[in-house]
Design a protein around this motif. Structure first.
Motif, PDB file in Angstrom:
ATOM      1  N   GLY A 180       0.817  -1.203   0.000  1.00 11.04           N
ATOM      2  CA  GLY A 180       0.000   0.000   0.000  1.00 11.04           C
ATOM      3  C   GLY A 180       0.848   1.249   0.000  1.00 11.04           C
ATOM      4  N   ILE A 181       0.203   2.355   0.318  1.00  6.80           N
ATOM      5  CA  ILE A 181       0.857   3.659   0.383  1.00  6.80           C
ATOM      6  C   ILE A 181       0.732   4.171   1.810  1.00  6.80           C
ATOM      7  CG2 ILE A 181       0.802   6.050  -0.433  1.00  6.80           C
ATOM      8  CD1 ILE A 181       1.692   4.142  -2.574  1.00  6.80           C
ATOM      9  N   GLY A 182       1.835   4.598   2.400  1.00  3.17           N
ATOM     10  CA  GLY A 182       1.791   5.135   3.751  1.00  3.17           C
ATOM     11  C   GLY A 182       0.826   6.294   3.863  1.00  3.17           C
ATOM     12  N   GLY A 183       0.010   6.270   4.923  1.00  2.42           N
ATOM     13  CA  GLY A 183      -0.972   7.323   5.138  1.00  2.42           C
ATOM     14  C   GLY A 183      -2.296   7.063   4.466  1.00  2.42           C
ATOM     15  N   ASP A 184      -2.453   5.900   3.829  1.00  4.05           N
ATOM     16  CA  ASP A 184      -3.700   5.544   3.140  1.00  4.05           C
ATOM     17  C   ASP A 184      -4.038   4.089   3.508  1.00  4.05           C
ATOM     18  OD1 ASP A 184      -5.295   6.656   0.396  1.00  4.05           O
ATOM     19  OD2 ASP A 184      -5.397   4.493   0.768  1.00  4.05           O
ATOM     20  N   ASN A 185      -5.314   3.811   3.820  1.00  2.00           N
ATOM     21  CA  ASN A 185      -5.636   2.439   4.229  1.00  2.00           C
ATOM     22  C   ASN A 185      -6.676   1.749   3.348  1.00  2.00           C
ATOM     23  OD1 ASN A 185      -8.091   3.521   5.092  1.00  2.00           O
ATOM     24  ND2 ASN A 185      -7.988   2.602   7.128  1.00  2.00           N
ATOM     25  N   LEU A 186      -6.937   2.278   2.159  1.00  2.00           N
ATOM     26  CA  LEU A 186      -7.879   1.614   1.261  1.00  2.00           C
ATOM     27  C   LEU A 186      -7.391   0.209   0.914  1.00  2.00           C
ATOM     28  CD1 LEU A 186     -10.403   1.531  -0.473  1.00  2.00           C
ATOM     29  CD2 LEU A 186      -9.127   2.739  -2.287  1.00  2.00           C
TER      30      LEU A 186
ATOM     31  N   LEU B  44      -2.548 -11.079   7.246  1.00  2.00           N
ATOM     32  CA  LEU B  44      -2.254  -9.931   6.389  1.00  2.00           C
ATOM     33  C   LEU B  44      -0.866  -9.395   6.733  1.00  2.00           C
ATOM     34  CD1 LEU B  44      -5.593  -7.884   6.475  1.00  2.00           C
ATOM     35  CD2 LEU B  44      -4.903  -9.710   4.896  1.00  2.00           C
ATOM     36  N   VAL B  45      -0.045  -9.219   5.710  1.00  2.00           N
ATOM     37  CA  VAL B  45       1.298  -8.659   5.887  1.00  2.00           C
ATOM     38  C   VAL B  45       1.396  -7.473   4.948  1.00  2.00           C
ATOM     39  CG1 VAL B  45       3.760  -9.082   5.762  1.00  2.00           C
ATOM     40  CG2 VAL B  45       2.229 -10.926   6.477  1.00  2.00           C
ATOM     41  N   ALA B  46       1.448  -6.271   5.529  1.00  2.00           N
ATOM     42  CA  ALA B  46       1.299  -5.056   4.736  1.00  2.00           C
ATOM     43  C   ALA B  46       2.506  -4.132   4.839  1.00  2.00           C
ATOM     44  CB  ALA B  46       0.053  -4.298   5.175  1.00  2.00           C
ATOM     45  N   ASP B  47       2.991  -3.710   3.685  1.00  2.00           N
ATOM     46  CA  ASP B  47       4.041  -2.699   3.609  1.00  2.00           C
ATOM     47  C   ASP B  47       3.381  -1.348   3.394  1.00  2.00           C
ATOM     48  OD1 ASP B  47       6.159  -1.037   3.141  1.00  2.00           O
ATOM     49  OD2 ASP B  47       6.845  -2.047   1.320  1.00  2.00           O
ATOM     50  N   LEU B  48       3.409  -0.520   4.441  1.00  2.00           N
ATOM     51  CA  LEU B  48       2.898   0.846   4.332  1.00  2.00           C
ATOM     52  C   LEU B  48       4.008   1.841   4.646  1.00  2.00           C
ATOM     53  CD1 LEU B  48      -0.654   0.330   5.854  1.00  2.00           C
ATOM     54  CD2 LEU B  48      -0.018   0.596   3.456  1.00  2.00           C
ATOM     55  N   GLN B  49       5.223   1.455   4.255  1.00  2.00           N
ATOM     56  CA  GLN B  49       6.411   2.309   4.308  1.00  2.00           C
ATOM     57  C   GLN B  49       6.721   2.862   5.695  1.00  2.00           C
ATOM     58  OE1 GLN B  49       4.207   3.995   1.473  1.00  2.00           O
ATOM     59  NE2 GLN B  49       4.779   2.263   0.203  1.00  2.00           N
ATOM     60  N   GLY B  50       6.284   2.145   6.728  1.00  2.00           N
ATOM     61  CA  GLY B  50       6.577   2.576   8.086  1.00  2.00           C
ATOM     62  C   GLY B  50       5.901   3.867   8.479  1.00  2.00           C
ATOM     63  N   ALA B  51       4.860   4.261   7.751  1.00  2.00           N
ATOM     64  CA  ALA B  51       4.222   5.561   7.973  1.00  2.00           C
ATOM     65  C   ALA B  51       3.585   5.657   9.359  1.00  2.00           C
ATOM     66  CB  ALA B  51       3.163   5.817   6.900  1.00  2.00           C
ATOM     67  N   ARG B  52       3.693   6.841   9.949  1.00  2.00           N
ATOM     68  CA  ARG B  52       3.171   7.088  11.295  1.00  2.00           C
ATOM     69  C   ARG B  52       1.706   7.514  11.242  1.00  2.00           C
ATOM     70  NH1 ARG B  52       7.358   7.966  15.183  1.00  2.00           N
ATOM     71  NH2 ARG B  52       9.427   7.764  14.245  1.00  2.00           N
ATOM     72  N   HIS B  53       0.878   6.629  10.708  1.00  2.00           N
ATOM     73  CA  HIS B  53      -0.563   6.851  10.635  1.00  2.00           C
ATOM     74  C   HIS B  53      -1.274   5.617  11.195  1.00  2.00           C
ATOM     75  CE1 HIS B  53       0.968   9.649   7.603  1.00  2.00           C
ATOM     76  NE2 HIS B  53      -0.182  10.302   7.677  1.00  2.00           N
ATOM     77  N   GLY B  54      -2.469   5.836  11.727  1.00  2.00           N
ATOM     78  CA  GLY B  54      -3.262   4.731  12.255  1.00  2.00           C
ATOM     79  C   GLY B  54      -4.017   4.042  11.137  1.00  2.00           C
ATOM     80  N   HIS B  55      -3.335   3.189  10.401  1.00  2.00           N
ATOM     81  CA  HIS B  55      -3.919   2.554   9.216  1.00  2.00           C
ATOM     82  C   HIS B  55      -5.001   1.529   9.539  1.00  2.00           C
ATOM     83  CE1 HIS B  55       0.227   3.740   7.933  1.00  2.00           C
ATOM     84  NE2 HIS B  55      -0.423   4.146   6.855  1.00  2.00           N
TER      85      HIS B  55
END
Length: 200
Positions: A46-52, A67-78
Motif C-alpha cells: 500500500g501507500i503510507g498514510g492511506d488504508n484503502l 495480512l502482511v502489509a508494507d505501508l512504508q513505516g508511515a506514522r498513521h493509524g492505518h
C-alpha cells in the motif's frame, strides 16, 4: 484450528531454521500484550498514510491467512477496531504491518493479533487501491505470498514457504532437546556442565 507453527515460538523457529527464517526489525512488535499469530502471509503493498488497500485486503484475503502489509513505516493509524472486526468475520488470523495502528485496547479485547511499528491516532486517506500477492518488504524482510509468518511477545519471524516443513520438524526436535536440558538443570546440573562450556 491447527496452529500453522505447531505452537512453536518465534525464538524456537528462528534458532531451528538453519538460517532460513528471517527475524523482522524488532521495532515492529506486538501492539498489545499477549498477541500471537501464525499463518501463511497474504501480502499487501500500500501507500503510507492511506488504508484503502487494507480495506480491500480484508474483503479479498482467504480465511486462515495473516495480512502482511508494507505501508512504508508511515506514522498513521492505518488499522483500527472496525477493520479488526471485519477481518475476524472473514476468518483472517491477524495483521503484521510496517506502519501504524490504533484502537489497540479494543483489539486486545477482541483478541485480534496485531504487530506494527507505531501506535498512533493520526488518520488516513482512502485513495490508493494497493497491490496483493506480491513480494513486500516489512521490517527489512522480504515477505512473499504463502510464507509462514509468526508473531509473539519476542517479535515476528518469517519462514519461506519452501522451508516451512523442514523448519517445523527441526523446531520439534529442538523443543525435545530443550526439555531434556531443563530436566537436567532442575536436578542441579549447571549449564556449563550440560553444554560442555568452559568455566573460565
Amino acid at each position: 484450528m491447527t496452529d500453522a507453527a505447531r505452537g512453536h515460538s518465534t525464538a524456537t523457529l528462528y534458532e531451528a531454521s538453519a538460517s532460513r527464517a528471517h527475524a523482522v526489525d524488532p521495532s515492529l512488535h506486538a501492539a498489545w500484550t499477549g498477541a500471537r499469530v501464525a499463518g501463511p502471509a497474504f501480502t499487501v503493498q500500500g501507500i503510507g498514510g492511506d488504508n484503502l488497500a487494507l480495506h480491500r485486503a480484508v474483503a479479498t484475503a482467504p480465511a486462515g491467512s495473516v495480512l502482511v502489509a508494507d505501508l512504508q513505516g508511515a506514522r498513521h493509524g492505518h488499522w483500527g477496531e472496525i477493520l479488526a472486526v471485519a477481518a475476524q468475520q472473514r476468518g483472517i488470523l491477524g495483521l503484521v504491518v510496517d506502519g501504524g495502528v490504533r484502537d489497540t485496547a479494543e483489539q486486545a479485547e477482541l483478541g485480534f493479533p496485531l504487530f506494527a511499528r507505531h501506535v498512533t491516532v493520526v488518520g488516513t486517506g482512502k485513495d490508493h487501491t494497493g497491490h496483493f500477492g506480491v513480494p513486500v518488504r516489512v521490517g527489512d524482510v522480504v515477505v512473499r505470498p504463502g510464507d509462514l509468518v509468526v508473531g509473539d511477545a519476542d517479535g515476528v519471524v518469517v519462514v519461506p514457504a519452501e522451508a516451512v516443513d523442514e523448519t517445523l520438524d527441526r523446531a520439534d526436535a529442538r523443543v525435545t532437546a530443550e526439555q531434556r536440558a531443563l530436566q537436567a538443570i532442575r536436578t542441579g546440573v549447571t549449564t556449563l556442565e550440560y553444554y560442555g562450556l568452559p568455566a573460565c
